[in-house]
Write a protein that holds these residues in place. Structure first.
Motif, PDB file in Angstrom:
ATOM      1  N   GLN A   5     -13.729  -4.787   5.528  1.00 22.00           N
ATOM      2  CA  GLN A   5     -14.107  -3.387   5.321  1.00 22.00           C
ATOM      3  C   GLN A   5     -13.034  -2.645   4.544  1.00 22.00           C
ATOM      4  N   ILE A   6     -11.788  -2.904   4.912  1.00 22.40           N
ATOM      5  CA  ILE A   6     -10.692  -2.234   4.196  1.00 22.40           C
ATOM      6  C   ILE A   6     -10.702  -2.645   2.736  1.00 22.40           C
ATOM      7  N   GLU A   7     -10.907  -3.939   2.516  1.00 19.84           N
ATOM      8  CA  GLU A   7     -10.877  -4.426   1.139  1.00 19.84           C
ATOM      9  C   GLU A   7     -12.027  -3.864   0.314  1.00 19.84           C
ATOM     10  N   ILE A   8     -13.211  -3.773   0.919  1.00 17.21           N
ATOM     11  CA  ILE A   8     -14.353  -3.194   0.197  1.00 17.21           C
ATOM     12  C   ILE A   8     -14.023  -1.768  -0.222  1.00 17.21           C
ATOM     13  N   GLN A   9     -13.449  -1.003   0.720  1.00 20.75           N
ATOM     14  CA  GLN A   9     -13.119   0.383   0.384  1.00 20.75           C
ATOM     15  C   GLN A   9     -12.034   0.456  -0.676  1.00 20.75           C
ATOM     16  N   LEU A  10     -11.087  -0.482  -0.599  1.00 23.45           N
ATOM     17  CA  LEU A  10     -10.033  -0.479  -1.619  1.00 23.45           C
ATOM     18  C   LEU A  10     -10.620  -0.747  -2.999  1.00 23.45           C
ATOM     19  N   VAL A  11     -11.542  -1.720  -3.063  1.00 16.84           N
ATOM     20  CA  VAL A  11     -12.176  -2.021  -4.352  1.00 16.84           C
ATOM     21  C   VAL A  11     -12.898  -0.776  -4.859  1.00 16.84           C
ATOM     22  N   ALA A  12     -13.688  -0.156  -3.976  1.00 18.67           N
ATOM     23  CA  ALA A  12     -14.460   1.023  -4.393  1.00 18.67           C
ATOM     24  C   ALA A  12     -13.540   2.146  -4.859  1.00 18.67           C
ATOM     25  N   CYS A  13     -12.433   2.326  -4.138  1.00 17.58           N
ATOM     26  CA  CYS A  13     -11.491   3.382  -4.531  1.00 17.58           C
ATOM     27  C   CYS A  13     -10.862   3.076  -5.881  1.00 17.58           C
TER      28      CYS A  13
END
Lengths: 370, 255, 387
Positions: A5-13
């Motif tokens: 989840q953290i990584e998905i958000q990092l990618v999106a950011c």
């Protein structure tokens, strides 16, 4: 939060930030729709580059996309320069044709590989953490995160380096050219950055979210500030905000992540349109109701001043006459006169209206303002 | 004061964009059979005034009478020549067709123009020396020819009052002569023509009366009374040297 | 493939349907292109996605009329939002379009994920909406389209001259007493209708091309609005039929991209080869002009050289003329062409001289360029600059 989840958000950011930076210049140059055109038209470039190298994560795909993106810009500009069709029609023709070529190439020759036409538009952010970059056994994180951070870094470096040139070329291309800043070169470099950003992002989030991230947050910034640097910060901030909030909405609803992020951009934009200080709809309405009276008082003052000392004064400058000549309702006219008297602009001499000194100043100020 | 005598009677018209006033409390009376120039610096509201009179912009206050009655009742007596740049000259249509558009108001809904209407349009084209161009595509016209087409389109309306927005803008000398002759012919028929005009030097030669405008009405009336150095200075702000130059050029000081 | 058109019922239906869709969208696209609303079409078609999905979720019906209704409502909503945001705030038209198309489309994707989770798996795939699937058309759809399309055409015929003036000069129309707001409203409804009708064939992503392509192509062939309208209808129909036939006869290719490519080919052909406006004609004209100018330049050079002598027909070396002529093209071709026209004559192997006709032509050229030969001294210098 799980690491995924953290990584998905990092990618999106990373995508949101990388898109916002060139996006600011796109909307200031009235070229917002070029982001739509480019993010679609890079598809054939990616597909052809993929056929050439046979690998989906080769840097050559980014190069192919950049070439296709620039080709779109050149094609649109050369078609509209013939003046046989207008520029908007040229944009609206070129990118669907190029996108169609890409879709058909995939359908015909690459039906069974990962290049999926739906994914081109919608992206597959949820799978981003599973495709990792490992060099010599060391895990550097999801490939798309590394890609987008690199692209975002390139964008930031370019914009920081050529900040004043870009600013000038956007504001006044003619002057930039006369100062030797080559606005045409800057224009194409900017378009190349848009293309590279679009291709880096499209694999992760799809072309629609690229458009949303490139235009939406900068549009909010445009409503909130007049300073280019502030607008840039707001755009990046709003981009991150919509990425994260979009993700959690998608998580809660179990719905398309890209779709929720685009919707979050829309909600943020609507809220900004409504409440932006000074330019938002609410403050416009509030200001209008406040200024309605001030405006009416000014009109009254000017009307009185224009006829002051002239033969028709006795006829024009009567309270009863305002109703007819300023097209005011009787009730409204009475209120305006009462307010003007209270504010010390006008003296009511039994229906015959005189301007005070302050009223005369108000009248001449207003006309000079205009 | 009898208002019925005026062809155009503008009363206290105020126009504001958002809160910014563009025209303040304009009063204007134009007698029938008068050629009037509207002059003023850029942003003075010249075009806005014409558009407000024609109901294309809603004024914040004031009213407009045409021959003594509200404009909305007198629309058929008014013709309009917009700025040339306001339309797309690559539109797929020919000269005769554009001129025929002037008759659409009379035709009313749904009805199509007939042979007679085309004949009327041709006649108007003859008056502006453009009948040879009737079937020409409009993109192939020069600036002066485009302007004459717009004039012909206004002529077919057979109006009593004409409003023209910068008809002399960017036209050749031949067109300028033929436009001014046309305006004089209209005046000879007792029509009223109000023209937004840019070239101060030709005002005394071309026009009988003038409105000096800069958001407010600075002055209006016969050219010899109103077109004075003092009024021009007020209209154009402090550019006195410029005003003097114009007056010398146009020969008003000698008159 | 063409035999199937006459023998296979399904294919005939699909072809007919695609023809009607292309015809209506192409024809009505004429006004969109002329009113410079091409990109609004792109936004409206993307914005139709949530409408289609919502209509399907609410009714579980895939009938064209239901989906069109949903698409129409959301298309109109997007149009209204774009127009009001641009008129009320400092946001520019293109920015508002970009936001509307991406946000509405994104919302559509959210709705799609809900739809795909529903147990009644009788759902059209995402791809159908995105790229169109003419093959899914059934005869009741075709009838619906035909009726709606016919109504749109009748309205257009009814309001023809009002539409024309609303597209060309709406302010002037207003001063004529025509109710332009109403007419523009009707045009806007038809605009959304044109998009909604075409969606089924080409899908939301590529719809703008079916709206713009036929009209942009038709514009090159004619200067008359009526003919442009008819031609756009024909080109739209031809693109539609071709796309539908290729995709529904076993190739499994999505319909929309093929239709768009067809329309693109029509546009390319029109831009290149349409008489008068086409680029080939323009290039040909420019080339001819260039050739003529180069010929005249050589003629004038010869005259300039000759004027240093007593006789105008004094011969000169070709090498000297080459030196004076355009550095790339030289003078050889121009000299041969001039000889064919009897304006110059060869003297010996390498020398050329003006003929009597050549001298007369030089006078004519000079008179033409300087309006009665107002220039005297330094004539040849001035001419060199001009050429």
């Amino acid at each position: 939060m799980t690491p995924e989840q953290i990584e998905i958000q990092l990618v999106a950011c990373a995508v949101a930030a990388a898109c916002a930076m060139p996006g600011v210049f796109l909307i200031l140059r009235k070229m917002a729709m070029m982001s739509d055109a480019i993010s679609h038209a890079i598809l054939p470039g990616i597909v052809l580059a993929f056929f050439a190298v046979g690998e989906l994560h080769s840097p050559w795909l980014i190069a192919g996309a950049a070439v296709a993106g620039l080709a779109t810009v050149v094609l649109v500009e050369s078609i509209s320069s013939t003046r046989l069709v207008k520029e908007d029609a040229a944009i609206g023709l070129v990118f669907p044709v190029l996108f169609s070529v890409g879709v058909l190439l995939i359908a015909k020759f690459a039906g069974d590989i990962h290049l999926d036409t739906d994914a081109v538009l919608t992206g597959e952010l949820a799978f981003a953490p599973f495709d990792r970059l490992t060099i010599g056994g060391v895990d550097f994180g999801p490939k798309s995160l590394v890609t987008m951070l690199t692209i975002g870094f390139v964008n930031a470096v370019f914009i920081a380096t050529f900040y004043k040139e870009l600013k000038l070329a956007t504001f006044d291309a003619g002057m930039a050219a006369s100062l030797g800043f080559a606005p045409v070169v800057l224009h194409y470099v900017l378009m190349a950055l848009v293309s590279i950003t679009a291709v880096g992002a499209f694999d992760a989030v799809g072309s629609i979210l690229v458009v949303a991230f490139m235009i939406g947050p900068p549009a909010c910034g445009y409503l909130l500030t007049d300073r280019l640097s502030t607008m840039m910060l707001i755009s990046v901030g709003f981009g991150l905000l919509s990425a994260i909030s979009g993700y959690w909405v998608a998580h809660a609803l179990d719905a398309s992540i890209a779709g929720c992020m685009a919707s979050a951009v829309g909600v943020l934009f609507l809220v900004t349109v409504a409440v932006a200080p000074g330019r938002g709809l609410l403050s416009v309405v509030r200001r209008q109701s406040r200024q309605r009276w001030a405006f009416a008082e000014k009109m009254l003052a000017i009307h009185l001043k224009q006829h002051e000392g002239l033969p028709e004064e006795a006829r024009e400058n009567r309270a009863a006459h305002l109703q007819e000549h300023l097209r005011w309702e009787a009730e409204f006219a009475r209120s305006v006169v009462r307010r003007a008297v209270e504010d010390g602009f006008v003296e009511d001499d039994a229906g015959f209206l005189h301007l005070t000194k302050a009223g005369r100043v108000l009248a001449s100020e207003t006309v000079v303002d205009a | 004061m009898s208002d019925a005598g005026f062809a155009v009677d503008v009363r206290d018209v105020t126009v504001a964009y958002r809160e910014k006033p563009v025209l303040w409390d304009i009063d204007l009376e134009v007698a029938p059979g008068v050629l009037m120039a509207v002059v003023g610096p850029n942003g003075a509201g010249k075009t806005t005034l014409i558009k407000a009179i024609l109901g294309l912009i809603k004024p914040a206050a004031g009213e407009v009478l045409i021959h003594g009655r509200p404009y909305s009742q007198q629309r058929h007596r008014v013709a309009y020549v917009p700025q040339r740049g306001s339309v797309d000259w690559d539109f797929p249509t020919n000269v005769l067709d554009v001129v025929t558009m002037g008759l659409y108001g009379k035709l009313g809904w749904v009805r199509r123009p007939t042979k007679q209407h085309k004949a009327v349009a041709l006649e108007a084209l003859r008056k502006v020396n453009m009948e040879a161009f009737a079937s020409r595509q409009i993109s192939q016209l020069s600036g002066g020819q485009q302007q004459r087409v717009f004039l012909a389109r206004a002529l077919v309306q057979e109006a009593d009052v004409y409003f023209m927005d910068e008809p002399f803008q960017g036209v050749d000398a031949v067109t300028e002569r033929s436009i001014i002759e046309l305006l004089r012919a209209l005046r000879a028929e007792g029509k009223t023509v109000v023209v937004v005009h840019h070239d101060l030097q030709t005002v005394p030669e071309y026009f009988d009366s003038v409105l000096l405008l800069n958001v407010r009405r600075i002055a209006s009336g016969p050219v010899e009374d109103v077109f004075t150095e003092e009024n021009l200075r007020v209209t154009y702000g402090g550019r006195v040297g410029f005003v003097k130059f114009v007056r010398q050029q146009s020969g008003v000081d000698n008159a | 493939m063409l035999e199937l058109l006459f023998t296979d019922y399904t294919i005939r239906t699909v072809a007919l349907g695609a023809a009607i869709l292309g015809c209506v969208s192409g024809a009505l696209g004429t006004f969109a292109v002329l009113r410079e609303q091409s990109l609004l079409g792109d936004a409206v078609s993307h914005a139709a996605l949530p409408g289609i999905v919502l209509a399907y979720m609410l009714t579980s019906s895939k009938a064209s009329i239901v989906l069109m209704l949903g698409a129409g409502v959301f298309g109109a909503l997007a149009t209204g939002l774009v127009l009001s945001v641009t008129s009320q705030t400092r946001i520019k038209f293109d920015t508002a379009l970009g936001i509307a198309l991406s946000v509405f489309f994104g919302f559509g994707l959210v709705l799609l994920t809900f739809m795909q989770k529903r147990p009644d798996a009788n759902q059209a795939g995402l791809e159908t909406f995105l790229f169109g699937q003419a093959a899914a058309l059934v005869s009741s759809d075709v009838i619906t389209m035909a009726v709606i399309g016919l109504c749109a055409m009748i309205v257009t015929a009814f309001f023809w001259k009002e539409f024309k003036i609303a597209s060309f000069d709406p302010d002037f129309g207003k001063t004529l007493g025509l109710r332009m707001n109403f007419v523009q409203g009707v045009l806007m409804v038809l605009f959304v209708l044109a998009i909604v009708i075409g969606l089924e064939a080409v899908g939301v992503v590529l719809m703008s091309a079916l709206l713009i392509g036929p009209a942009a192509a038709a514009r090159q062939w004619t200067d008359r609005l009526s003919l442009m309208f008819v031609l756009a209808a024909i080109i739209g129909a031809a693109s539609g039929v071709t796309g539908a036939l290729i995709s529904s006869t076993g190739s499994a290719l999505p319909t929309g991209p093929i239709i768009v490519l067809c329309a693109g080919v029509f546009v390319a052909i029109s831009l290149l080869f349409a008489p008068r406006r086409g680029l080939t004609w323009r290039w040909l004209r420019e080339w001819r002009n260039g050739h003529r100018l180069r010929m005249e330049a050589v003629l004038l050079d010869l005259y300039a050289l000759a004027s240093q002598h007593e006789r105008p027909d004094y011969p000169h070396e070709a090498a000297v003329l080459d030196l004076m002529a355009h550095p790339i093209t030289g003078s050889a071709r121009s000299l041969t062409a001039l000889e064919d026209r009897g304006l110059v004559a060869r003297v010996g192997e390498t020398q050329w001289s003006l003929t009597q006709a050549g001298v007369a032509r030089v006078d004519a050229i000079v008179a033409d360029r300087f309006e009665g030969g107002a220039m005297h001294g330094g004539k040849s210098v001035a001419i060199r600059h001009d050429t």
